[in-house]
Write a protein that holds these residues in place. Structure first.
Motif, PDB file in Angstrom:
ATOM      1  N   ILE A  79       0.837  -1.203   0.000  1.00 34.67           N
ATOM      2  CA  ILE A  79       0.000   0.000   0.000  1.00 34.67           C
ATOM      3  C   ILE A  79       0.876   1.259   0.000  1.00 34.67           C
ATOM      4  O   ILE A  79       0.662   2.190  -0.792  1.00 34.67           O
ATOM      5  N   GLN A  80       1.873   1.298   0.877  1.00 32.66           N
ATOM      6  CA  GLN A  80       2.739   2.482   0.940  1.00 32.66           C
ATOM      7  C   GLN A  80       3.542   2.656  -0.350  1.00 32.66           C
ATOM      8  O   GLN A  80       3.762   3.774  -0.813  1.00 32.66           O
ATOM      9  N   LYS A  81       3.954   1.549  -0.941  1.00 30.77           N
ATOM     10  CA  LYS A  81       4.705   1.613  -2.200  1.00 30.77           C
ATOM     11  C   LYS A  81       3.850   2.219  -3.305  1.00 30.77           C
ATOM     12  O   LYS A  81       4.301   3.071  -4.092  1.00 30.77           O
ATOM     13  N   GLN A  82       2.581   1.796  -3.390  1.00 34.75           N
ATOM     14  CA  GLN A  82       1.693   2.329  -4.426  1.00 34.75           C
ATOM     15  C   GLN A  82       1.422   3.812  -4.211  1.00 34.75           C
ATOM     16  O   GLN A  82       1.382   4.592  -5.172  1.00 34.75           O
ATOM     17  N   LEU A  83       1.235   4.211  -2.959  1.00 39.99           N
ATOM     18  CA  LEU A  83       0.989   5.627  -2.687  1.00 39.99           C
ATOM     19  C   LEU A  83       2.208   6.471  -3.046  1.00 39.99           C
ATOM     20  O   LEU A  83       2.081   7.570  -3.572  1.00 39.99           O
ATOM     21  N   LEU A  84       3.391   5.951  -2.770  1.00 43.10           N
ATOM     22  CA  LEU A  84       4.605   6.668  -3.103  1.00 43.10           C
ATOM     23  C   LEU A  84       4.753   6.815  -4.615  1.00 43.10           C
ATOM     24  O   LEU A  84       5.095   7.880  -5.126  1.00 43.10           O
ATOM     25  N   SER A  85       4.486   5.742  -5.344  1.00 46.01           N
ATOM     26  CA  SER A  85       4.610   5.767  -6.806  1.00 46.01           C
ATOM     27  C   SER A  85       3.615   6.729  -7.430  1.00 46.01           C
ATOM     28  O   SER A  85       3.903   7.401  -8.418  1.00 46.01           O
ATOM     29  N   ALA A  86       2.412   6.807  -6.837  1.00 46.07           N
ATOM     30  CA  ALA A  86       1.370   7.669  -7.391  1.00 46.07           C
ATOM     31  C   ALA A  86       1.689   9.153  -7.203  1.00 46.07           C
ATOM     32  O   ALA A  86       1.199  10.002  -7.952  1.00 46.07           O
ATOM     33  N   ALA A  87       2.517   9.465  -6.196  1.00 42.96           N
ATOM     34  CA  ALA A  87       2.908  10.860  -5.915  1.00 42.96           C
ATOM     35  C   ALA A  87       1.698  11.768  -5.754  1.00 42.96           C
ATOM     36  O   ALA A  87       1.722  12.939  -6.117  1.00 42.96           O
ATOM     37  N   GLY A  88       0.624  11.217  -5.185  1.00 45.46           N
ATOM     38  CA  GLY A  88      -0.573  12.015  -4.953  1.00 45.46           C
ATOM     39  C   GLY A  88      -0.514  12.755  -3.637  1.00 45.46           C
ATOM     40  O   GLY A  88       0.506  12.729  -2.932  1.00 45.46           O
ATOM     41  N   PRO A  89      -1.598  13.421  -3.252  1.00 45.45           N
ATOM     42  CA  PRO A  89      -1.595  14.240  -2.042  1.00 45.45           C
ATOM     43  C   PRO A  89      -1.766  13.439  -0.747  1.00 45.45           C
ATOM     44  O   PRO A  89      -1.588  13.982   0.330  1.00 45.45           O
ATOM     45  N   ILE A  90      -2.167  12.164  -0.864  1.00 45.44           N
ATOM     46  CA  ILE A  90      -2.483  11.381   0.326  1.00 45.44           C
ATOM     47  C   ILE A  90      -1.263  10.616   0.823  1.00 45.44           C
ATOM     48  O   ILE A  90      -0.572   9.953   0.057  1.00 45.44           O
ATOM     49  N   GLN A  91      -1.017  10.693   2.142  1.00 48.01           N
ATOM     50  CA  GLN A  91      -0.032   9.864   2.825  1.00 48.01           C
ATOM     51  C   GLN A  91      -0.719   9.140   3.972  1.00 48.01           C
ATOM     52  O   GLN A  91      -1.634   9.687   4.610  1.00 48.01           O
ATOM     53  N   LEU A  92      -0.267   7.929   4.234  1.00 46.71           N
ATOM     54  CA  LEU A  92      -0.800   7.154   5.353  1.00 46.71           C
ATOM     55  C   LEU A  92       0.286   6.911   6.383  1.00 46.71           C
ATOM     56  O   LEU A  92       1.462   6.808   6.061  1.00 46.71           O
ATOM     57  N   ARG A  93      -0.141   6.801   7.628  1.00 46.06           N
ATOM     58  CA  ARG A  93       0.666   6.196   8.680  1.00 46.06           C
ATOM     59  C   ARG A  93       0.033   4.851   8.998  1.00 46.06           C
ATOM     60  O   ARG A  93      -1.192   4.744   9.102  1.00 46.06           O
ATOM     61  N   ILE A  94       0.851   3.815   9.183  1.00 46.85           N
ATOM     62  CA  ILE A  94       0.319   2.481   9.437  1.00 46.85           C
ATOM     63  C   ILE A  94       0.980   1.891  10.674  1.00 46.85           C
ATOM     64  O   ILE A  94       2.200   1.973  10.840  1.00 46.85           O
ATOM     65  N   GLY A  95       0.178   1.307  11.556  1.00 45.46           N
ATOM     66  CA  GLY A  95       0.662   0.575  12.720  1.00 45.46           C
ATOM     67  C   GLY A  95       0.150  -0.857  12.674  1.00 45.46           C
ATOM     68  O   GLY A  95      -0.995  -1.099  12.274  1.00 45.46           O
ATOM     69  N   ILE A  96       1.001  -1.807  13.064  1.00 44.28           N
ATOM     70  CA  ILE A  96       0.606  -3.226  13.033  1.00 44.28           C
ATOM     71  C   ILE A  96       0.988  -3.872  14.361  1.00 44.28           C
ATOM     72  O   ILE A  96       2.110  -3.686  14.855  1.00 44.28           O
ATOM     73  N   ASN A  97       0.053  -4.647  14.906  1.00 45.24           N
ATOM     74  CA  ASN A  97       0.308  -5.370  16.156  1.00 45.24           C
ATOM     75  C   ASN A  97      -0.248  -6.790  16.049  1.00 45.24           C
ATOM     76  O   ASN A  97      -1.204  -7.041  15.307  1.00 45.24           O
ATOM     77  N   LEU A  98       0.360  -7.697  16.773  1.00 47.30           N
ATOM     78  CA  LEU A  98      -0.116  -9.078  16.870  1.00 47.30           C
ATOM     79  C   LEU A  98      -0.604  -9.296  18.286  1.00 47.30           C
ATOM     80  O   LEU A  98       0.152  -9.102  19.248  1.00 47.30           O
ATOM     81  N   GLY A  99      -1.876  -9.677  18.424  1.00 51.14           N
ATOM     82  CA  GLY A  99      -2.398  -9.855  19.777  1.00 51.14           C
ATOM     83  C   GLY A  99      -3.692 -10.628  19.810  1.00 51.14           C
ATOM     84  O   GLY A  99      -4.339 -10.885  18.785  1.00 51.14           O
ATOM     85  N   ASP A 100      -4.069 -10.995  21.027  1.00 52.10           N
ATOM     86  CA  ASP A 100      -5.316 -11.706  21.259  1.00 52.10           C
ATOM     87  C   ASP A 100      -6.467 -10.705  21.214  1.00 52.10           C
ATOM     88  O   ASP A 100      -6.402  -9.661  21.880  1.00 52.10           O
ATOM     89  N   VAL A 101      -7.524 -11.013  20.425  1.00 48.05           N
ATOM     90  CA  VAL A 101      -8.651 -10.091  20.296  1.00 48.05           C
ATOM     91  C   VAL A 101      -9.961 -10.806  20.612  1.00 48.05           C
ATOM     92  O   VAL A 101     -10.068 -12.036  20.499  1.00 48.05           O
ATOM     93  N   ILE A 102     -10.937 -10.016  21.008  1.00 53.28           N
ATOM     94  CA  ILE A 102     -12.296 -10.520  21.243  1.00 53.28           C
ATOM     95  C   ILE A 102     -13.115 -10.253  19.990  1.00 53.28           C
ATOM     96  O   ILE A 102     -13.047  -9.165  19.411  1.00 53.28           O
TER      97      ILE A 102
END
Length: 579
Positions: A79-102
């Protein structure tokens, strides 16, 4: 019958649009349309391609679930690679975690596993990916990416720190390198934003701007700080800002902001120092002053703010360094780790401080402050802890001190390192020269005032010496080595023959460090005629610190003048010492 709660282990991806509110304010319909296109053409196909499930969307963010953390990181990188290549106005911040969920009946998920992913996203670089230590341990070596260890992060409403890693490309460049924020310098960095004029009076605008410019100049004198120039800071003037975004855009870890409000002949100035990574407040103060002399007020507040900020930043930097694994420390972080140990009285901490200062020098041989503090650690083995002879310590410390000065003649810490080498050798004139040179470099450096005050106390000028030591305590009131300053203040009063004041200062030390203050306490009480207390203090100093008693009493430490040493012996004999 109660419905059983369903749980499962999941990799949670949280993403958010950088600067969403500002973009909506500038071009609401265009931003809405662009974010919709981003979801349809980039995010949803990306999730589908890596077996991700979209859990929830908000105006500017998404939450997704993956069965595999490897798939989650691959998806985020794509996703970040595509956004960078597109050189558009949108940037994302992404966080990833592994955990037990309900998981509820509608498929929504809840729990700390999700909260941590969202908090990691909030401190990720624009265009970047930040993963938890759990994710890192599962995916390391399985993907064509590298990781930058960001250390333990204290996240909002999460009780325990979370180890975080930034994802890099295989070439170890940021995934969003072209649009990434400036990298943080290798020392604490700060931006001072224009103070907000709350008065509506244009005259106060000039006052506030002038004060901010002076604060920037004052902070720039601290060589331990990287300070953003006025022109860059003032681009935010008159704007509503997100402190975390300011930190990312300017590449700083700390931001100072404030406001000015005047009424009649009074002005109220508030200032707060903020950790730009977390948004947490590190220090805040309010100043209420008369405006009889507006320039005097401006100077006074500038000095007060500059004095308060440097110790607050240093404390935070040491806190960060202490929580990083020793094997991943940079030279700056090893130096901060050394300072953390040096601030604590004790043989083991002094040895640890020496180890970290040597490591900082190994990592960067040109780092002058590490050489200067190594001098202090070496000399402390003889002066404070008697684990090394003074002559041997001086022979080892002097070349290191001279190296510090040669590396950076304009470093106040380096001049203090050399000054202490002269002081402990008994060369008061040499120590005074270095102390005053350090103060020329940085008038607000507490260590230089301490060196000046101590040298004056032991060179026949105790009254002026006490003033210097009290200035050091005012500049850095929370320094854990304040006990050393109190020892020398006690000696200053003793040499002035104000024995009650000397005893009071010593008593403030012996409660926590009886090995430091009981000698001067016993002598002062003996001179004051308080013989029962004096005998108790004498017995304690002989019992608790026999090596120190040998060095300072039975022999004469080099920095004591003979007449001052005899004066001390006189008080101890009145306390009952028969030597």
């Amino acid at each position: 019958m109660e419905e059983r709660v369903q749980r499962r282990l999941a990799a949670i991806l949280a993403a958010d649009v950088v600067g969403y509110s500002a973009m909506m304010e500038r071009a609401e319909e265009a931003t809405y349309a662009e974010i919709g296109r981003l979801r349809r053409e980039v995010i949803e196909p990306g999730l589908s391609g890596y077996q991700g499930r979209l859990i929830k969307t908000t105006g500017d963010g998404i939450l997704a679930e993956f069965a595999s953390p490897v798939s989650a990181v691959r998806c985020a990188a794509e996703i970040q690679k595509q956004l960078l290549s597109a050189a558009g106005p949108i940037q994302l911040r992404i966080g990833i975690n592994l955990g037990d969920v309900i998981v509820d009946a509608q498929g929504d998920v809840f729990g700390d596993g999700i909260n941590i992913a969202a908090r990691l996203e909030s401190i990720a670089d624009p265009g970047g990916i930040l993963v938890s230590g759990k994710v890192h341990s599962e995916v390391e070596g399985k993907l064509d990416v590298a990781f930058e260890d960001r250390g333990e992060q204290y996240l909002k409403n999460i009780s325990k720190p979370v180890r975080a890693f930034a994802v890099r490309s295989g070439a170890e460049q940021p995934i969003a390198a072209i649009r990434a924020a400036p990298a943080l310098p290798d020392k604490p960095s700060i931006a001072v934003l224009p103070f907000q004029n709350m008065s509506g009076d244009p005259e106060q605008e000039y006052f506030a701007d002038g004060m901010v410019e002076d604060i920037i100049t004052a902070l720039s004198r601290f060589k331990s700080l990287f300070v953003i120039a006025r022109n860059s800071s003032f681009t935010y003037k008159g704007k509503s800002v997100d402190i975390k975004q300011v930190g990312r855009e300017l590449g700083v870890r700390y931001v100072l902001e404030g406001s000015v409000r005047s009424s009649s002949n009074r002005v109220r100035i508030t200032a707060q120092l903020i950790d730009a990574e977390t948004g947490g407040h590190l220090w805040a103060e309010r100043y209420d002053r008369d405006l009889a002399d507006i320039f005097a007020v401006q100077d006074e507040i500038t000095e007060a703010v500059a004095i308060a900020i440097q110790p607050a930043v240093e404390q935070m930097e040491q806190w960060r360094a202490v929580r990083k694994p020793p094997e991943s420390l940079s030279s700056w972080e090893a130096y901060q780790r050394g300072l953390w140990h040096a601030a604590r009285i004790g043989t083991a901490d002094n040895e640890a401080a020496e180890t970290f200062f040597r490591r900082a020098i190994d990592l960067d041989p040109s780092f002058a402050p590490a050489h200067a503090w190594l001098v202090i650690a070496i000399l402390s083995k003889a002066w404070l802890y008697q684990t090394k002879g003074m002559s041997e310590a001086l022979d080892e410390a002097l070349p290191v001190a001279q190296k510090a000065i040669s590396l950076d003649p304009l470093d106040a810490v380096a001049h203090c390192g050399v000054g202490y080498a002269w002081f402990f050798r008994g060369d008061h004139d040499g120590a005074l020269v270095e102390a005053r040179q350090a103060l020329k470099v940085n008038l607000n450096y507490a260590g230089a005032h301490q060196l000046l005050g101590s040298t004056l106390v032991f060179s026949g000028h105790p009254r002026e010496g006490i003033e210097g030591l009290r200035m050091a305590m005012r500049l850095d009131p929370n320094d854990l080595q304040r006990q050393v300053r109190l020892v020398h203040i006690s000696m200053g009063y003793y040499f002035l023959r104000d024995y009650d004041a000397a005893a009071d200062a010593a008593k403030a030390i012996v409660r926590s460090h009886p090995d430091l203050g009981t000698r001067s306490l016993a002598a002062a009480l003996g001179q004051a005629g308080r013989l029962d207390e004096a005998k108790q203090a004498l017995q304690k100093t002989i019992t608790v610190a026999p090596k120190a008693f040998e060095m300072f009493v039975r022999r004469r430490a080099p920095w004591f003048r003979p007449e001052d040493h005899q004066h001390i012996l006189e008080g101890l004999r009145k306390a009952g010492w028969e030597g």
